[in-house]
Write a protein that holds these residues in place. Sequence first.
Motif, mmCIF file in Angstrom:
data_model
loop_
_atom_site.group_PDB
_atom_site.id
_atom_site.type_symbol
_atom_site.label_atom_id
_atom_site.label_comp_id
_atom_site.label_asym_id
_atom_site.label_seq_id
_atom_site.Cartn_x
_atom_site.Cartn_y
_atom_site.Cartn_z
ATOM 1 N N GLY A 181 -80.816 -10.899 46.754
ATOM 2 C CA GLY A 181 -79.390 -10.984 47.037
ATOM 3 C C GLY A 181 -78.520 -10.350 45.974
ATOM 4 O O GLY A 181 -77.298 -10.272 46.141
ATOM 5 N N ASP A 182 -79.134 -9.917 44.900
ATOM 6 C CA ASP A 182 -78.404 -9.294 43.799
ATOM 7 C C ASP A 182 -78.797 -7.826 43.705
ATOM 8 O O ASP A 182 -79.870 -7.488 43.229
ATOM 9 N N GLY A 183 -77.943 -6.955 44.185
ATOM 10 C CA GLY A 183 -78.244 -5.529 44.195
ATOM 11 C C GLY A 183 -78.526 -4.950 42.827
ATOM 12 O O GLY A 183 -79.187 -3.909 42.710
ATOM 13 N N GLU A 184 -78.063 -5.627 41.773
ATOM 14 C CA GLU A 184 -78.331 -5.149 40.424
ATOM 15 C C GLU A 184 -79.821 -5.187 40.090
ATOM 16 O O GLU A 184 -80.272 -4.528 39.159
ATOM 17 N N GLN A 185 -80.580 -5.995 40.863
ATOM 18 C CA GLN A 185 -82.010 -6.140 40.572
ATOM 19 C C GLN A 185 -82.863 -5.053 41.231
ATOM 20 O O GLN A 185 -84.069 -4.986 40.996
ATOM 21 N N ALA A 186 -82.254 -4.212 42.056
ATOM 22 C CA ALA A 186 -83.038 -3.242 42.831
ATOM 23 C C ALA A 186 -83.744 -2.227 41.950
ATOM 24 O O ALA A 186 -84.866 -1.808 42.253
ATOM 25 N N TYR A 187 -83.116 -1.802 40.866
ATOM 26 C CA TYR A 187 -83.704 -0.802 39.985
ATOM 27 C C TYR A 187 -84.051 -1.436 38.653
ATOM 28 O O TYR A 187 -83.237 -1.499 37.739
ATOM 29 N N THR A 188 -85.285 -1.896 38.578
ATOM 30 C CA THR A 188 -85.767 -2.559 37.375
ATOM 31 C C THR A 188 -86.334 -1.528 36.405
ATOM 32 O O THR A 188 -86.571 -0.374 36.779
ATOM 33 N N ALA A 189 -86.562 -1.940 35.173
ATOM 34 C CA ALA A 189 -87.285 -1.088 34.229
ATOM 35 C C ALA A 189 -88.659 -0.775 34.802
ATOM 36 O O ALA A 189 -89.222 -1.565 35.562
#
Length: 407
Positions: free
Chosen positions: A69-77
């Motif tokens: 639900g948090d789009g910030e998590q889509a591109y992880t290290a």
Amino acid sequence: MSIRSVESTRLRRTHLPERAPLIGMSVRDADLSLRLNGTGHGLLDTTHFDTVRFAPPAWALPTFATAAGDGEQAYTAYRGNGGVRAICAASISTLMGIDVDPERNLAMTTGTQGGLFATLSALVDHGDVVALADPEYLFVERMLRFLGAEVVRVPMVDSPDGPQLDLDALETVSRNGIRLLLTSNPNNPTGAVFTAATIAGLARLAVRDDFLVVVDQLYCRLVYDNAVFTHLAAEPGMAERTVTMLGGSKTESLSGYRVGAVVAGAAVIDAIEQMMAMSCLRAPAYAQHVMTRWLVDDHEFVADRVLELQAIQKTTVEALRSVPGLRVEPGAGTAYLWPDVSALGISDVEVARVLQDEAGVVVSPGYQFGPSGIGRFRICYAREEISWNAALDRMTTALTAVAEAGR
């Protein structure tokens, strides 16, 4: 006009044509003849865990959903979210008894399978000699053949503690020089747990002869009767020489989340990260967050699961032992059995076909796991009990008919 094969030479190597003298065809052809492509074809498929009867913990889906639900998590290290790695590193340090630095020693991977391929791709060159336990998880040799490695099998030997890696055979191989040894503990397919003496002996050889050890410890928490589990990486001199595969895909039924963890020295993790960046770009963005609850909120869950599986193991062993000539010994870990059907007079390919046709059950034939698997098959007994008991009746009836026909 003929069309050249679309398969690369390296892919054709994974067919293991050299196994043909033992089973009458390549491993790939044998798999195709048994329709072993992961679909099950409507039969009861014992090649994997039943994630309906043995469902993931209640916290798994909400934890995934929160991350998704948090789009910030889509591109992880590439090697995984820093916060996730910090939590997992602390838990793994406690589990293994070593200091795991979340920045240097840990990568979150696309399942243990993805982690294994990334690891071998990062470490193995064409022509490298790699020692591989026999028997061992079916896809490992195929990966090594794809990479062009020279695979040398190291047998298991019987002991009062179940099958153990033959350290004398390993010493003979390692004196001639090997890049690494690959094994699983608990062993897939036998279910054996390596003793402290086996692990200590393996560590001494690795240090003396200067080779790496890749050890799949996916089932290290699924051990019975309080069996003592010894972590190789905690042995003297092994923290930097050991690459450990971990995850919750089996013990906690997190298979569908496709996330695992690799623990290793900093240089190895750096190399694995480069492979991940090319093959899958980065760790599984949302699923990796489920691992923050793994080893933290699942202790009672795992303890209950171990008791349930051990009860099914007992029932399964008793049923299979009713078949004349069939031999089976319960392992100290995993949820697999490794029956020996060589006395029945037909091959493991034929046994697998009989069980499909007559019992409606898919098993993993022994040839998949190495030369020592000829005449055996592997089943996963992590199944719903009522349907499993009915399946066992069908299996024992079919195998008993085979045994009696061969008399």
